[in-house]
Design a protein around this motif. Structure first.
Motif, PDB file in Angstrom:
ATOM      1  N   VAL A  86      -4.024  -7.690   4.994  1.00  0.00           N
ATOM      2  CA  VAL A  86      -2.958  -6.699   4.850  1.00  0.00           C
ATOM      3  C   VAL A  86      -2.545  -6.196   6.227  1.00  0.00           C
ATOM      4  O   VAL A  86      -3.382  -6.057   7.127  1.00  0.00           O
ATOM      5  N   SER A  87      -1.266  -5.955   6.380  1.00  0.00           N
ATOM      6  CA  SER A  87      -0.757  -5.426   7.640  1.00  0.00           C
ATOM      7  C   SER A  87      -1.052  -3.937   7.727  1.00  0.00           C
ATOM      8  O   SER A  87      -1.395  -3.281   6.731  1.00  0.00           O
ATOM      9  N   ALA A  88      -0.887  -3.404   8.937  1.00  0.00           N
ATOM     10  CA  ALA A  88      -1.074  -1.968   9.130  1.00  0.00           C
ATOM     11  C   ALA A  88      -0.077  -1.184   8.285  1.00  0.00           C
ATOM     12  O   ALA A  88      -0.401  -0.107   7.774  1.00  0.00           O
ATOM     13  N   LYS A  89       1.129  -1.722   8.104  1.00  0.00           N
ATOM     14  CA  LYS A  89       2.154  -1.053   7.304  1.00  0.00           C
ATOM     15  C   LYS A  89       1.726  -0.942   5.839  1.00  0.00           C
ATOM     16  O   LYS A  89       1.864   0.116   5.214  1.00  0.00           O
ATOM     17  N   ILE A  90       1.213  -2.046   5.301  1.00  0.00           N
ATOM     18  CA  ILE A  90       0.756  -2.043   3.909  1.00  0.00           C
ATOM     19  C   ILE A  90      -0.380  -1.048   3.734  1.00  0.00           C
ATOM     20  O   ILE A  90      -0.423  -0.276   2.764  1.00  0.00           O
ATOM     21  N   LEU A  91      -1.292  -1.032   4.686  1.00  0.00           N
ATOM     22  CA  LEU A  91      -2.420  -0.125   4.607  1.00  0.00           C
ATOM     23  C   LEU A  91      -1.963   1.334   4.655  1.00  0.00           C
ATOM     24  O   LEU A  91      -2.484   2.189   3.924  1.00  0.00           O
ATOM     25  N   ARG A  92      -0.962   1.625   5.493  1.00  0.00           N
ATOM     26  CA  ARG A  92      -0.416   2.989   5.554  1.00  0.00           C
ATOM     27  C   ARG A  92       0.191   3.389   4.225  1.00  0.00           C
ATOM     28  O   ARG A  92       0.023   4.532   3.773  1.00  0.00           O
ATOM     29  N   LEU A  93       0.906   2.459   3.589  1.00  0.00           N
ATOM     30  CA  LEU A  93       1.525   2.767   2.299  1.00  0.00           C
ATOM     31  C   LEU A  93       0.464   2.999   1.219  1.00  0.00           C
ATOM     32  O   LEU A  93       0.582   3.920   0.410  1.00  0.00           O
ATOM     33  N   LEU A  94      -0.569   2.187   1.202  1.00  0.00           N
ATOM     34  CA  LEU A  94      -1.634   2.364   0.215  1.00  0.00           C
ATOM     35  C   LEU A  94      -2.346   3.703   0.415  1.00  0.00           C
ATOM     36  O   LEU A  94      -2.682   4.392  -0.555  1.00  0.00           O
ATOM     37  N   ARG A  95      -2.552   4.076   1.663  1.00  0.00           N
ATOM     38  CA  ARG A  95      -3.145   5.391   1.942  1.00  0.00           C
ATOM     39  C   ARG A  95      -2.218   6.510   1.488  1.00  0.00           C
ATOM     40  O   ARG A  95      -2.681   7.539   0.969  1.00  0.00           O
ATOM     41  N   LEU A  96      -0.926   6.308   1.680  1.00  0.00           N
ATOM     42  CA  LEU A  96       0.052   7.303   1.241  1.00  0.00           C
ATOM     43  C   LEU A  96       0.007   7.468  -0.267  1.00  0.00           C
ATOM     44  O   LEU A  96       0.097   8.593  -0.782  1.00  0.00           O
TER      45      LEU A  96
END
Length: 248
Positions: A186-196
């Motif tokens: 997973v990209s950093a962007k995907i990980l940020r969205l999942l955390r959100l």
């Protein structure tokens, strides 16, 4: 004993020739089943209040058995959802999450507000897929399976490239990813969205656009966690898959 409560119809079932049994998720009584006599009749005063997704004010006679509707007034019918196939499909999954996973007769004001906000967001045309992913995260948290997305579940590392490992309950760093050969990059962007998704309140959801390719990765990630930890065959999710497959 008469009880007055605000509620949302999360499931309906025909009963006999003219009645319905509805499952309500209520503000003050939690999830309850209610008999609505005559709801299937054309001129019934209860036909509107007994429809799926309806948010209303309910007066329920509750004895030792199933409750019976004594009176009901719609607050919001969510007609705009029922008249749109895509909105209705996503909303059906939203209420099924609550209907299948919430315990009987245990009030949960936070979840009630989130369900109501989720239906309103879908009705308003906000991204329905994002709405259901946020609710999925809340259901995972409620069930005790909230993914660990802040640090490697194996060594605690918080920086560097990560992979998503549903079987391990969260993310693995590059040094530990061999622990799961099926882990998902997973990209950093995907990980940020999942955390959100873990933090956001659906009442505050904006209208940000998410690209289709990003949605596909988010869907795969959330499916991984949902299917690993919740042993449920979601009827409405199957319809969403068919709708996507045949581009309805």
């Amino acid at each position: 004993m008469l009880n007055r409560t605000e509620g949302i119809v999360i499931r309906t079932m025909d009963y006999g020739e003219g009645h319905k049994i509805i499952s309500l998720f209520t503000r003050s009584m939690g999830k309850i089943s209610v008999m609505v006599r005559g709801a299937k009749k054309v001129k019934s005063r209860y036909s509107a209040i007994a429809q799926l997704f309806t948010h209303g004010d309910f007066v329920i006679y509750k004895g030792s058995q199933m409750g019976t509707l004594n009176h009901g007034e719609p607050i919001h019918s969510y007609q705009e959802i029922r008249e749109d196939l895509h909105k209705a499909a996503y909303a059906a999954y939203l209420v099924e999450l609550v209907e299948r996973m919430m315990p009987e007769a245990e009030p949960d004001l936070v979840m009630f507000e989130q369900l109501l906000a989720g239906l309103s967001a879908i009705a308003e045309g906000k991204d329905a897929m994002i709405v259901i992913h946020i609710m999925e995260m809340k259901i995972l948290a409620l069930s005790g399976y909230l993914p660990q997305l802040e640090q490697c579940v194996s060594c605690g590392r918080t920086s560097g490239d990560m992979v998503l490992s549903p079987s391990n309950g969260g993310i693995l760093c590059s040094a530990c990813k061999a622990k799961d050969h099926h882990a998902m990059p997973v990209s950093a962007k995907i990980l940020r969205l999942l955390r959100l998704f873990q933090r956001v309140d659906l009442r505050m959801l904006g209208t940000a656009e998410v690209k289709d390719e990003t949605k596909a990765v988010l869907k795969a990630a959330m499916r991984g966690f949902m299917d690993t930890y919740l042993d449920v065959r979601w009827k409405s999710r199957s319809f969403l898959d068919q709708m996507e497959k045949y581009k309805l």
